[in-house]
Scaffold this active site. Sequence first.
Site, mmCIF file in Angstrom:
data_model
loop_
_atom_site.group_PDB
_atom_site.id
_atom_site.type_symbol
_atom_site.label_atom_id
_atom_site.label_comp_id
_atom_site.label_asym_id
_atom_site.label_seq_id
_atom_site.Cartn_x
_atom_site.Cartn_y
_atom_site.Cartn_z
ATOM 1 N N GLU A 1 -3.810 -22.596 0.327
ATOM 2 C CA GLU A 1 -4.432 -23.606 -0.543
ATOM 3 C C GLU A 1 -3.822 -23.568 -1.945
ATOM 4 O O GLU A 1 -3.515 -24.600 -2.537
ATOM 5 C CB GLU A 1 -5.946 -23.353 -0.662
ATOM 6 C CG GLU A 1 -6.710 -23.446 0.648
ATOM 7 C CD GLU A 1 -6.833 -22.105 1.359
ATOM 8 O OE1 GLU A 1 -5.848 -21.324 1.371
ATOM 9 O OE2 GLU A 1 -7.914 -21.841 1.914
ATOM 10 N N CYS B 1 -10.951 -19.029 0.480
ATOM 11 C CA CYS B 1 -11.430 -17.816 -0.194
ATOM 12 C C CYS B 1 -11.952 -18.166 -1.588
ATOM 13 O O CYS B 1 -11.729 -19.270 -2.109
ATOM 14 C CB CYS B 1 -10.313 -16.779 -0.274
ATOM 15 S SG CYS B 1 -9.154 -17.053 -1.630
ATOM 16 N N CYS C 1 -2.407 -17.553 -1.048
ATOM 17 C CA CYS C 1 -3.033 -18.328 0.027
ATOM 18 C C CYS C 1 -2.370 -19.696 0.161
ATOM 19 O O CYS C 1 -1.767 -20.218 -0.786
ATOM 20 C CB CYS C 1 -4.509 -18.550 -0.285
ATOM 21 S SG CYS C 1 -5.525 -17.068 -0.248
ATOM 22 N N ALA D 1 5.146 -7.427 0.786
ATOM 23 C CA ALA D 1 5.063 -6.013 1.159
ATOM 24 C C ALA D 1 4.194 -5.215 0.189
ATOM 25 O O ALA D 1 3.616 -4.190 0.560
ATOM 26 C CB ALA D 1 6.462 -5.414 1.232
ATOM 27 N N ILE E 1 1.770 -16.975 1.933
ATOM 28 C CA ILE E 1 3.031 -16.227 1.797
ATOM 29 C C ILE E 1 2.668 -14.806 1.388
ATOM 30 O O ILE E 1 2.182 -14.586 0.268
ATOM 31 C CB ILE E 1 3.950 -16.891 0.740
ATOM 32 C CG1 ILE E 1 4.196 -18.370 1.086
ATOM 33 C CG2 ILE E 1 5.277 -16.129 0.644
ATOM 34 C CD1 ILE E 1 4.861 -19.178 -0.033
ATOM 35 N N GLU E 2 2.870 -13.880 2.303
ATOM 36 C CA GLU E 2 2.466 -12.490 2.038
ATOM 37 C C GLU E 2 3.615 -11.702 1.428
ATOM 38 O O GLU E 2 4.742 -12.193 1.297
ATOM 39 C CB GLU E 2 1.976 -11.855 3.349
ATOM 40 C CG GLU E 2 0.760 -12.597 3.876
ATOM 41 C CD GLU E 2 0.092 -11.936 5.063
ATOM 42 O OE1 GLU E 2 0.698 -11.035 5.681
ATOM 43 O OE2 GLU E 2 -1.041 -12.332 5.369
ATOM 44 N N TYR F 1 1.514 -6.374 -0.991
ATOM 45 C CA TYR F 1 0.194 -6.933 -0.678
ATOM 46 C C TYR F 1 -0.386 -7.861 -1.746
ATOM 47 O O TYR F 1 -0.670 -9.013 -1.474
ATOM 48 C CB TYR F 1 -0.826 -5.833 -0.345
ATOM 49 C CG TYR F 1 -0.609 -5.174 1.004
ATOM 50 C CD1 TYR F 1 0.649 -5.167 1.602
ATOM 51 C CD2 TYR F 1 -1.651 -4.556 1.677
ATOM 52 C CE1 TYR F 1 0.861 -4.576 2.843
ATOM 53 C CE2 TYR F 1 -1.447 -3.949 2.925
ATOM 54 C CZ TYR F 1 -0.188 -3.964 3.494
ATOM 55 O OH TYR F 1 0.023 -3.378 4.712
HETATM 56 N N1 THU Z 1 -5.559 -16.739 3.352
HETATM 57 C C1 THU Z 1 -5.282 -18.028 2.992
HETATM 58 O O1 THU Z 1 -4.126 -18.476 3.030
HETATM 59 N N2 THU Z 1 -6.315 -18.809 2.577
HETATM 60 C C2 THU Z 1 -7.604 -18.404 2.500
HETATM 61 O O2 THU Z 1 -8.443 -19.150 1.987
HETATM 62 C C3 THU Z 1 -7.989 -17.101 3.019
HETATM 63 C C4 THU Z 1 -6.865 -16.158 3.322
HETATM 64 C C5 THU Z 1 -4.439 -15.878 3.771
HETATM 65 C C6 THU Z 1 -4.109 -14.761 2.821
HETATM 66 C C7 THU Z 1 -3.472 -13.758 3.742
HETATM 67 O O3 THU Z 1 -2.098 -14.054 3.867
HETATM 68 C C8 THU Z 1 -4.143 -13.978 5.078
HETATM 69 O O4 THU Z 1 -4.750 -15.264 5.001
HETATM 70 C C9 THU Z 1 -5.195 -12.968 5.453
HETATM 71 O O5 THU Z 1 -6.104 -12.790 4.427
#
Ligand code: THU
Length: 141
Positions: free
Chosen positions: A59, A95, A57, A50, A47-48, A52
């Site tokens: 997970e 990540c 993530c 604006a 879930i992103e 940032y």
């Molecule tokens: N992202 C994840 O959801 N999990 C990870 O382990 C790596 C990155 C997401 C974060 C962001 O919304 C997008 O992938 C690009 O980095």
Amino acid sequence: MISEEKIRNLITRAIAARKKAYSPYSHYQVGAALLSEDGQVFSGCNIENAAYSPTICAERTAFFKAVSEGNRGFLAIAITGSPAGEEITQFAYPCGVCRQVMMEFCNPAAFLIIVAKSPEEYRCMTLQECLPDGFGPANLG
Ligand code: THU
């Protein structure tokens, strides 16, 4: 040991969760499905935001949903990630921040991380393999 059937079911749940990804900035979609010790599955997507940095993530979405519902023991997580689109073209490894969150709630030698392109094409590794010599609750005594 987790059966192949359970692994495939978890991957199917992660693929479905990826469809819910909110990623208008990166256009990278991630879905995760977390299996608890008592057999429940908690799904999550990225879930992103604006601004940032509030982005979360997939997970950690799954972990925080599970922990906030009272679950603290986990067996495995399936992860699917790729640029926006139906097809999953790559194995998406978690990540560093997500690996650290796993370290808080999972046995590193046993917890299984499954990165998948499909229920038939996947790779499995333990948290210990993903985060060798990780720092966790045991370090604090
Ligand atoms: N992202 C994840 O959801 N999990 C990870 O382990 C790596 C990155 C997401 C974060 C962001 O919304 C997008 O992938 C690009 O980095």
